[in-house]
Design an enzyme around this catalytic site. Structure first.
Site, PDB file in Angstrom:
ATOM      1  N   GLU A 244       0.776  -1.240   0.100  1.00 27.73           N
ATOM      2  CA  GLU A 244      -0.055   0.068   0.054  1.00 27.73           C
ATOM      3  C   GLU A 244       0.813   1.498  -0.062  1.00 27.73           C
ATOM      4  OE1 GLU A 244      -2.943   0.005   2.939  1.00 27.73           O
ATOM      5  OE2 GLU A 244      -3.637  -2.011   2.352  1.00 27.73           O
ATOM      6  N   GLU A 458      -5.154  -8.500   0.661  1.00 24.71           N
ATOM      7  CA  GLU A 458      -5.748  -8.745   2.121  1.00 24.71           C
ATOM      8  C   GLU A 458      -7.051  -8.302   2.034  1.00 24.71           C
ATOM      9  OE1 GLU A 458      -4.064  -5.317   4.669  1.00 24.71           O
ATOM     10  OE2 GLU A 458      -1.865  -5.968   4.021  1.00 24.71           O
TER      11      GLU A 458
END
Ligand code: GAL
Length: 556
Positions: A244, A458
């Site tokens: 991220e 995720e």
């Protein structure tokens, strides 16, 4: 992960560039002095499991009558996961390892941040947390017992290079630790999936030059990546460079990290300078990966969502969605998958002193520098135009919503119904369980950034108010999280079979409770509970439901 506000006393950090590059033991201690005292873990060797297998508890009784909700095995029973599908769990070094000062590790920005006033809500540090550094064998055995066949973990850069830089010494003990950990996963049928960088910048790099807000980080990262590729080649088959990066780069601009910005960079420009450097580091590492002929696949973990126009048939809200998609996802996806460059919406808005422009060569290096698409697909939400319209915002760099000029809305524009089910209040500013819109989101990703393979790298939910519970029978009854996983997995199966999205893996965040960044231990994302006095792990209902779902939906 949420950001805290700025109304705290100044964090203590030496001016960037003032810390000498002293790669001796004394130099390392000096870096730890910036952090302060560290809590020693209760034991300092890897614990060997008493047994190589773990007996699962008897299955929980049904949550609801079957007319209301099905048992995991009865959800879309005719649909199966493609063969080779990765049923995974996910963790990240800072959040689970503990042992932050053991075996030669250098400090990281999170070791430092967790001690700054207001840095972490409940003052959790990474000092001990789950102590997975010494308990990884037990954790691997426990997830293998569920039928989990992959674990996505991150390697701590500061364990391999305590001083971070390319000209500093390698810590062989750290390198060997992950080597053993990788072998142990393989022996137990759990594929190791490794992320090189999950936000834990070696503190030395922040002190020397401002971490990823400085171009110096690029070569240091590539050197670290090459060291790790060479060491674990052939054993790790799936790699991520960055977790991220958009969230990470936003973090550098915020309290308290904004005291360690590179010279000439400020809180407004930091996210974009950082994004540019991260992309160069990513592309450089992937180039090395291919030159070194490392086996396996590599990408980065993207995050966030595309957005749904808040008011249907409203052209401003549709435009706002395009801006949201460009700034949140396009910033790291257009360069890798479609154009090699920033989305046009970004370059039209941000001048080059904010957003550095790629050279033609850099665009070539970016494009194709990922073998698959990885998305941390927690949620899909509504997006609206700024109240005074997009144009008023885009043309005014002092506008509070500039430069992205859109806003996320958590409820619909008709009657104000929620976009999804609420998580724990600690995450309610960003997270909702939104199973109904997952398929259109995944399809949207595939349309915008087509790929032959996608991982849900995720997904997960922090159970509302779990932190307030003390009785184990209440803690393990994690209904909201179980419903989240069951509905998302059903949608993933439909996405594969009905929509043709090539999803080949899904990784539940998180394998166990852990240090949730600014929220510390108060936000519970684990499918296993951790007793922070004894470090004992306990499966929650969600773990057993995930297990049942996967066992019953595997290809025969
Ligand atoms: C992700 C992050 C994880 C974890 C999770 C839950 O954005 O990669 O480290 O914190 O969110 O908030």
């Amino acid at each position: 992960m949420t950001q805290t506000s700025t109304s705290f006393p100044a964090p203590s950090f030496p001016p960037v560039g003032s810390t000498p590059r002293d790669f001796s033991k004394k130099g390392l201690e000096h870096l730890w002095d910036l952090v302060g005292p560290v809590e020693a873990p209760p034991f300092t060797t890897t614990r060997i499991p008493t047994s190589t297998s773990v007996a699962l508890p008897s299955p929980p009784p049904p949550l609801y009558p079957s007319f209301y909700a099905r048992a995991p095995k009865d959800i879309l029973p005719q649909l199966k996961f493609p063969s080779g599908f990765k049923f995974g769990v996910a963790t990240a070094a800072y959040q689970v390892e503990g042992a932050v000062k053991n075996e030669g590790k250098g400090p990281t920005v999170w070791d430092w941040n967790s001690r700054q006033p207001g840095g972490v809500l409940d003052n959790t540090t990474g000092d001990v947390v789950d102590l997975q550094y010494f308990l990884y064998k037990e954790d691997v055995v426990r997830v293998a017992a569920l039928g989990v066949n992959a674990h996505s973990f991150s390697i701590s850069w500061a364990r391999i290079f305590p001083f971070g830089t390319a000209d500093s010494p390698v810590n062989q003990v750290g390198l060997k630790h992950y080597s053993d950990l990788i072998d142990y996963h393989i022996q137990h049928g759990v594929a190791p999936v490794a992320t090189l960088f999950h936000w834990d910048t070696p503190l030395a790099l922040s002190a020397y030059y401002g971490g990823f807000t400085s171009p110096h980080a690029v070569d240091d990262f590539i050197h670290y990546a090459k060291t790790v590729f060479a060491a674990y080649n052939g054993r790790v088959k799936t790699w991520y460079t960055f977790n991220e990066p958009r969230v990470f780069c936003g973090q550098t601009a915020a309290y308290p990290f904004n005291v360690s910005l590179a010279p000439g960079v400020n809180s407004s420009t930091a996210p974009y300078q950082c994004a540019y450097n991260v992309l160069k580091a990513h592309a450089g590492a992937v180039k090395a990966f291919r030159q070194m002929k490392i086996q396996g696949e590599i990408a980065l973990k993207n995050d966030d969502f595309i957005g749904i126009p808040w008011r249907s048939n409203n052209s401003e809200d549709s435009l706002a969605v395009e801006r949201h998609a460009a700034f949140q996802l396009g910033s790291f996806s257009d360069p890798l998958y479609t154009t090699g460059d920033w989305p046009k919406i970004m370059t039209d808005t941000l001048p080059p002193d904010f957003l550095p422009r790629f050279t033609e060569q850099e665009k070539k290096d970016n494009l194709g520098s990922a073998d698959f698409f990885a998305i941390d697909s927690y949620r899909e939400q509504f997006v609206a135009a700024p109240p005074d319209g997009i144009e008023a915002c885009v043309s005014n760099s002092s506008h509070p919503l500039w430069p992205a000029c859109n806003t996320v809305v958590l409820f619909d524009s008709n009657a104000g119904w929620a976009a999804g089910i609420s998580p724990d209040p600690l995450s309610e500013t960003w997270l909702q369980a939104t199973p109904n819109t997952l398929r259109s989101f995944l399809k949207g990703l595939q349309t915008r950034w087509p790929t032959k393979k996608m991982y849900i790298s995720e997904f997960g939910l922090d159970e509302p108010f779990e932190n307030l519970r003390t009785e184990m029978f209440q803690i393990t009854e994690d209904v909201a999280r179980t419903n989240y996983y069951m509905t998302y997995l059903g949608q993933i199966l439909l996405s594969i079979h009905e929509d043709g999205v090539p999803i080949m893996g899904a990784f539940a965040w998180a394998m166990i409770d852990n240090a949730e960044w600014n929220s510390g231990l108060s936000a519970k994302f684990g499918i296993q509970h951790v007793n922070y006095t004894t470090l004992e792990r306990t499966y929650k209902r969600s773990a057993l439901s995930l297990s049942e779902f996967f066992q019953s939906h595997l290809q025969n």
